[in-house]
Design an enzyme around this catalytic site. Structure first.
Site, mmCIF file in Angstrom:
data_model
loop_
_atom_site.group_PDB
_atom_site.id
_atom_site.type_symbol
_atom_site.label_atom_id
_atom_site.label_comp_id
_atom_site.label_asym_id
_atom_site.label_seq_id
_atom_site.Cartn_x
_atom_site.Cartn_y
_atom_site.Cartn_z
ATOM 1 N NE ARG A 1 -4.594 0.329 10.720
ATOM 2 C CZ ARG A 1 -4.607 0.181 9.335
ATOM 3 N NH1 ARG A 1 -4.004 -0.626 8.826
ATOM 4 N NH2 ARG A 1 -6.715 0.253 9.031
ATOM 5 C CD GLN B 1 -7.151 2.067 1.677
ATOM 6 O OE1 GLN B 1 -7.901 2.275 1.308
ATOM 7 N NE2 GLN B 1 -6.482 1.573 2.966
ATOM 8 N NE ARG C 1 -2.865 -1.422 2.062
ATOM 9 C CZ ARG C 1 -2.988 -1.750 1.304
ATOM 10 N NH1 ARG C 1 -1.739 -2.662 1.030
ATOM 11 N NH2 ARG C 1 -4.499 -2.954 1.001
ATOM 12 N N GLY C 2 -2.238 -3.738 5.358
ATOM 13 C CA GLY C 2 -2.487 -5.086 4.801
ATOM 14 C C GLY C 2 -3.036 -6.168 5.666
ATOM 15 C CB ALA C 3 -4.109 -8.302 7.422
ATOM 16 C CG ASP D 1 -8.302 -5.514 7.016
ATOM 17 O OD1 ASP D 1 -7.343 -5.325 7.423
ATOM 18 O OD2 ASP D 1 -9.032 -5.992 6.348
ATOM 19 C CG ASN E 1 -11.463 -6.747 3.354
ATOM 20 O OD1 ASN E 1 -10.741 -6.342 3.671
ATOM 21 N ND2 ASN E 1 -11.919 -6.252 2.150
ATOM 22 C CE LYS E 2 -8.834 -0.309 4.738
ATOM 23 N NZ LYS E 2 -8.875 0.129 5.983
#
Length: 350
Positions: A86, A195, A45-47, A236, A246-247
């Protein structure tokens, strides 16, 4: 510094981040479907890390299709399938599209499929290596905007674990720490999947950076009472007007920072910009399974039948953002004009 992935002898090994911080387990991906599943499950995970994984997945997919009569058509289907994993992180489509466009170009030059696969592999390795280099450039630019004795709050994980190495937001903090500028990092735990608690606190502690973990609902009070003088997060997807996804929870952090007069920064590479979107209202927001909120690691934490709203991301409007830290420098308002300049500048490299 923990590594997120290895490419060895045609196999993509991904660090399964769902097991952190208890265990470091790597998943061996021998076909593109396993990479797609890892992206969906947040094992990777993470762009930027998702983008690099997608680039290698296109290599694996191409190998699976090498003997197909319609090689390009089948590879295009792989590209579309990967992108569906995603919807919010634009790096996923950026990398898959980039690899497919390379395959089309080489096919037009009469490259055989196996030769195309070799070039796709070189391109994926380049994406991986360039991500680390770009993160380190961002680190230098970002550290320059931090005050001496910086006390920084961050949300989610935008570190080495979210990239191919060094990190975006946490890369800035690593650079600032190496310059003796960093006093403390306050890391939001980041509900519902933690996270910040599982990943950010883990990797900062592993690298001996000063870190204090807080729950998400402590962020505003921490800003008020602990001398926070900057907020830095990742992204993201960033629209052409500077709105940034973002998250989930980032928007609230930005509002609290504004109320306390604290500069709020985004750190993200050019590959995270979606120049086709005029504003953040057009960014697709992924909604995930209700069980992520109602339970944690199989332990039920809410009534079984309760309704759940579980967006994985939110969008911070550009007027709340003091600057966007990129590998080309720090972009500030007016964002539309300055992002257009960034697009022109980055075209020379991409």
């Amino acid at each position: 510094m923990v590594e997120t992935m290895h490419w060895q002898q045609g196999v993509l090994e991904l660090l399964d981040q769902t097991h952190l911080p208890q265990e470091c387990i790597f998943i061996a991906c021998r076909d593109y479907e396993r990479v797609k599943l890892a992206i969906q499950r947040l094992e990777v995970r993470g762009a930027p890390a998702i983008g690099a994984a997608a680039a290698f997945a296109m290599v694996l997919g191409a190998r699976q299709l090498a003997d197909k009569p319609d090689f390009l058509g089948a590879l295009n289907a792989v590209r579309a399938d990967l992108i569906s994993a995603r919807p919010t992180a634009v790096n996923l489509s950026w990398a898959a599209d980039k690899q497919y466009q390379l395959a089309v170009k080489l096919h037009e030059q009469d490259y055989a499929p196996y030769k195309i696969i070799g070039e796709l592999e070189k391109a994926a390795v380049k994406i991986y290596n360039e991500d680390i280099a770009r993160n380190k450039k961002m680190g230098e630019y970002g550290a320059a905007v931090l005050p001496q004795d910086a006390v920084v709050l961050t949300h989610c994980n935008a570190g080495a674990l979210a990239t191919c190495g060094w990190g975006t937001a946490l890369g800035v903090l690593r650079t600032a720490h190496s310059q003796g500028k960093l006093r403390m990092v306050y890391a939001d735990e980041t509900r519902p999947l933690l996270q910040g608690a599982r990943l950010t606190a883990y990797e900062l502690a592993e690298d001996d950076l000063p870190v204090t973990l807080i729950t998400d609902n402590m962020a505003a009070w921490t800003m008020k009472t602990k001398g926070v003088n900057a907020v830095i997060v990742g992204a993201d997807r960033i629209a052409a007007n500077g709105d940034a996804a973002n998250k989930i929870g980032t928007y609230g952090v930005a509002l609290a920072a504004k109320a306390h007069g604290i500069p709020f920064y985004i750190a993200a590479p050019v590959s995270t910009f979606d120049f086709t979107l005029t504003s953040g209202e057009q960014i697709p927001i992924e909604e995930r399974a209700a069980e992520e909120v109602k339970s944690f690691r199989s332990e039920q934490t809410a009534p079984a039948g309760v309704d759940v709203f579980n967006p994985a991301f939110d969008v911070t409007p550009s007027e709340l953002i003091a600057g966007i830290i990129t590998e080309y420098g720090v972009i500030r308002a007016p964002y539309i004009e300055n992002i257009q300049e960034l697009q022109k500048q980055s075209k020379e490299d991409f």
